[in-house]
Design a protein around this motif. Sequence first.
Motif, PDB file in Angstrom:
ATOM      1  N   ALA A  17     -65.808 -29.182 -64.059  1.00 12.46           N
ATOM      2  CA  ALA A  17     -67.057 -29.664 -64.844  1.00 12.46           C
ATOM      3  C   ALA A  17     -66.188 -31.022 -65.442  1.00 12.46           C
ATOM      4  N   ALA A  18     -64.941 -30.941 -66.005  1.00 10.60           N
ATOM      5  CA  ALA A  18     -64.201 -31.764 -66.878  1.00 10.60           C
ATOM      6  C   ALA A  18     -63.830 -33.108 -66.049  1.00 10.60           C
ATOM      7  N   VAL A  19     -63.561 -32.700 -64.776  1.00  9.19           N
ATOM      8  CA  VAL A  19     -63.227 -33.998 -64.084  1.00  9.19           C
ATOM      9  C   VAL A  19     -64.556 -34.712 -63.762  1.00  9.19           C
ATOM     10  N   GLU A  20     -65.648 -33.991 -63.374  1.00  9.54           N
ATOM     11  CA  GLU A  20     -66.942 -34.669 -63.324  1.00  9.54           C
ATOM     12  C   GLU A  20     -67.245 -35.623 -64.331  1.00  9.54           C
ATOM     13  N   GLN A  21     -66.962 -35.522 -65.641  1.00 14.84           N
ATOM     14  CA  GLN A  21     -67.369 -36.325 -66.633  1.00 14.84           C
ATOM     15  C   GLN A  21     -66.619 -37.733 -66.533  1.00 14.84           C
ATOM     16  N   ASN A  22     -65.636 -37.820 -65.581  1.00 13.18           N
ATOM     17  CA  ASN A  22     -65.038 -39.066 -65.229  1.00 13.18           C
ATOM     18  C   ASN A  22     -65.690 -39.908 -64.347  1.00 13.18           C
ATOM     19  N   GLU A  23     -66.645 -39.394 -63.632  1.00 18.44           N
ATOM     20  CA  GLU A  23     -67.627 -40.103 -62.816  1.00 18.44           C
ATOM     21  C   GLU A  23     -68.501 -40.843 -63.630  1.00 18.44           C
ATOM     22  N   THR A  24     -69.174 -41.919 -63.073  1.00 20.07           N
ATOM     23  CA  THR A  24     -70.234 -42.744 -64.142  1.00 20.07           C
ATOM     24  C   THR A  24     -71.296 -41.750 -64.060  1.00 20.07           C
ATOM     25  N   ALA A  25     -72.428 -41.898 -64.963  1.00 21.06           N
ATOM     26  CA  ALA A  25     -73.585 -41.128 -65.070  1.00 21.06           C
ATOM     27  C   ALA A  25     -74.298 -40.873 -64.079  1.00 21.06           C
ATOM     28  N   GLU A  26     -74.694 -42.000 -63.218  1.00 25.50           N
ATOM     29  CA  GLU A  26     -75.416 -42.068 -62.282  1.00 25.50           C
ATOM     30  C   GLU A  26     -74.743 -41.158 -60.869  1.00 25.50           C
ATOM     31  N   HIS A  27     -73.401 -40.985 -60.768  1.00 18.93           N
ATOM     32  CA  HIS A  27     -72.749 -40.385 -59.879  1.00 18.93           C
ATOM     33  C   HIS A  27     -72.354 -38.959 -60.383  1.00 18.93           C
ATOM     34  N   ARG A  28     -72.609 -38.572 -61.349  1.00 19.51           N
ATOM     35  CA  ARG A  28     -71.987 -37.413 -61.950  1.00 19.51           C
ATOM     36  C   ARG A  28     -72.782 -35.770 -61.680  1.00 19.51           C
ATOM     37  N   VAL A  30     -72.640 -32.972 -62.852  1.00 21.04           N
ATOM     38  CA  VAL A  30     -72.846 -31.998 -64.058  1.00 21.04           C
ATOM     39  C   VAL A  30     -72.363 -32.780 -65.427  1.00 21.04           C
ATOM     40  N   ASP A  31     -73.179 -32.452 -66.365  1.00 22.68           N
ATOM     41  CA  ASP A  31     -72.813 -33.069 -67.758  1.00 22.68           C
ATOM     42  C   ASP A  31     -72.234 -32.098 -68.768  1.00 22.68           C
ATOM     43  N   ASP A  32     -71.466 -32.367 -69.449  1.00 18.70           N
ATOM     44  CA  ASP A  32     -70.611 -31.303 -70.131  1.00 18.70           C
ATOM     45  C   ASP A  32     -69.412 -32.115 -70.784  1.00 18.70           C
ATOM     46  N   ASP A  33     -69.916 -32.519 -71.961  1.00 15.60           N
ATOM     47  CA  ASP A  33     -69.140 -33.334 -72.997  1.00 15.60           C
ATOM     48  C   ASP A  33     -68.009 -32.555 -73.711  1.00 15.60           C
ATOM     49  N   LEU A  34     -68.079 -31.156 -73.337  1.00 19.21           N
ATOM     50  CA  LEU A  34     -67.163 -30.406 -74.135  1.00 19.21           C
ATOM     51  C   LEU A  34     -66.152 -29.567 -73.225  1.00 19.21           C
ATOM     52  N   ALA A  35     -66.437 -29.903 -71.813  1.00 26.86           N
ATOM     53  CA  ALA A  35     -65.771 -29.282 -71.055  1.00 26.86           C
ATOM     54  C   ALA A  35     -64.147 -29.604 -71.021  1.00 26.86           C
ATOM     55  N   ASP A  36     -63.869 -30.728 -71.265  1.00 26.18           N
ATOM     56  CA  ASP A  36     -62.332 -31.241 -71.411  1.00 26.18           C
ATOM     57  C   ASP A  36     -61.602 -30.574 -72.489  1.00 26.18           C
ATOM     58  N   VAL A  47     -57.146 -33.614 -66.067  1.00 21.72           N
ATOM     59  CA  VAL A  47     -58.250 -34.340 -66.189  1.00 21.72           C
ATOM     60  C   VAL A  47     -58.270 -35.868 -66.817  1.00 21.72           C
ATOM     61  N   SER A  48     -57.262 -35.949 -67.512  1.00 20.73           N
ATOM     62  CA  SER A  48     -57.261 -37.432 -68.036  1.00 20.73           C
ATOM     63  C   SER A  48     -56.722 -38.215 -66.814  1.00 20.73           C
ATOM     64  N   ALA A  49     -55.894 -37.783 -66.056  1.00 27.10           N
ATOM     65  CA  ALA A  49     -55.298 -38.351 -64.967  1.00 27.10           C
ATOM     66  C   ALA A  49     -56.520 -38.926 -64.016  1.00 27.10           C
ATOM     67  N   THR A  50     -57.425 -37.964 -63.775  1.00 23.54           N
ATOM     68  CA  THR A  50     -58.521 -38.348 -62.912  1.00 23.54           C
ATOM     69  C   THR A  50     -59.325 -39.449 -63.286  1.00 23.54           C
ATOM     70  N   ARG A  51     -59.106 -39.940 -64.522  1.00 26.20           N
ATOM     71  CA  ARG A  51     -60.041 -40.869 -64.853  1.00 26.20           C
ATOM     72  C   ARG A  51     -59.803 -42.058 -63.691  1.00 26.20           C
ATOM     73  N   TYR A  52     -58.524 -41.936 -63.147  1.00 28.65           N
ATOM     74  CA  TYR A  52     -58.020 -42.948 -62.079  1.00 28.65           C
ATOM     75  C   TYR A  52     -58.841 -42.543 -60.795  1.00 28.65           C
ATOM     76  N   ALA A  53     -60.063 -43.272 -60.433  1.00 25.42           N
ATOM     77  CA  ALA A  53     -60.872 -42.841 -59.063  1.00 25.42           C
ATOM     78  C   ALA A  53     -60.336 -42.450 -58.098  1.00 25.42           C
ATOM     79  N   PRO A  54     -59.014 -42.849 -57.468  1.00 29.74           N
ATOM     80  CA  PRO A  54     -58.327 -42.536 -56.338  1.00 29.74           C
ATOM     81  C   PRO A  54     -57.695 -40.955 -56.506  1.00 29.74           C
ATOM     82  N   LEU A  55     -57.172 -40.751 -57.740  1.00 31.73           N
ATOM     83  CA  LEU A  55     -56.726 -39.354 -57.917  1.00 31.73           C
ATOM     84  C   LEU A  55     -57.678 -38.540 -58.029  1.00 31.73           C
ATOM     85  N   ARG A  56     -58.829 -38.756 -58.852  1.00 32.61           N
ATOM     86  CA  ARG A  56     -60.002 -37.927 -58.587  1.00 32.61           C
ATOM     87  C   ARG A  56     -60.507 -37.491 -57.328  1.00 32.61           C
TER      88      ARG A  56
END
Length: 290
Positions: A17-28, A30-36, A47-56
Motif C-alpha cells: 500500500a505504501a509503495v502504491e502511494q508513489n504512483e500518480t493518483a490516476e495510476h494508483r 489504493v489510497d493510504d496516506d498513512l501506510a508509509d 518505500v522512499s527508494a520506490t519513488r524512482y519508477a524503475p525501482l518500483r
Amino acid sequence: MTRNPAAQTAFGPMLLAAVEQNETAEHRLVDDDLADLFLPAPLRWLVSATRYAPLRRALIKVSEWSGPGLWVNLCCRKRFVGDKLSEALDNIDAVVILGAGFDTRAYRLTRQVRIPVFEADLPVNIARKAKTVRRVLGELPLSVRLVAVDFEHDDLLTALAEHGYLTDYRVFFICEGVTQYLTEDAVRRTFEGLRAAAPGSRIVFTYVRRDFIDGTNRYGTRTLYRSVRRRRQLWHFGLQPDDVAGFLSEYGWRLVDQAGPDELVQRYVEHTGRKLGASQLEWSAYAEKS
C-alpha cells in the motif's frame, strides 16, 4: 512476548500500500496516506527508494515471481473493503477489524466518523501497533480500542466486551488476509461467535481457495506454496467460491457480493491503464446479518 510466525506477516500488505502511494493518483491501486508512516524505518527507506519508477517496477516484478497477481489482490482487496465500508457507514454503530496488523484504516476512519473501532490481533501485534500509533499520531484516538486476542484459543466476544463492545451494535466486521492463517476450528469458532451480531451487521472477508490449501491447484505460485504450506505451514484454511454462501448461511449471514480476480481487475485496475493481472488464489466476500 511469544513469537508467532503469522504475526511476522503483518508488514507485507502495508508495504504494498505504501509503495502504491508513489504512483500518480490516476495510476494508483489504493489510497493510504498513512501506510508509509506505520512501517518500521528499514521499510520506509525501501518505500522512499520506490519513488524512482524503475525501482518500483522492479519490486512489483519480484513480487510477481513468487506470487503472480498477488500484488493486485493485496492492493485491491483494500479497495473492496473500503468501498463496502463507505457504503455502510450511515447504518452501522461500530467497526471491528479482525487481524488488524498494521492496517491504518481505523485511523483514517477517525477523520470521518467517531464511532468505536476495535482492532483485534495477536498480543505481539497489538503491542507493536500501540507503539507505532503513538510514534505516528502521538496518542491513540479515543474511538479506537486495541484488543489483544489469539483467535485459536481466546473467546473473541469476551475480549471485545472487555474493551466496551456491545452486542446490540450494528457492526461492520473486517477480516482481511486472516482466515488462511487460522485452522478450520478457529475460523468456525470465530464465525460462531459472530452469529450473535445484531441484525444489520455486515462482514467483509478474504479467503484463499481450498484447492490451493490441499495442493490440488497451486495457481502458478509454487514458491508461495512451498513457503506457506510446506516449509512454514502458515496457511491452513480455504474455501471454494461456490461454497461461500452456504458456509455463511450456517452462521446466519447472507452473501451479498464476491470479488474474484476478474472483478478486481475490472473494478480497480483497468481504468489505471496498468497491465497487471490478479491471482485466482484469493477472493473477497461481503455479507449481511439476517
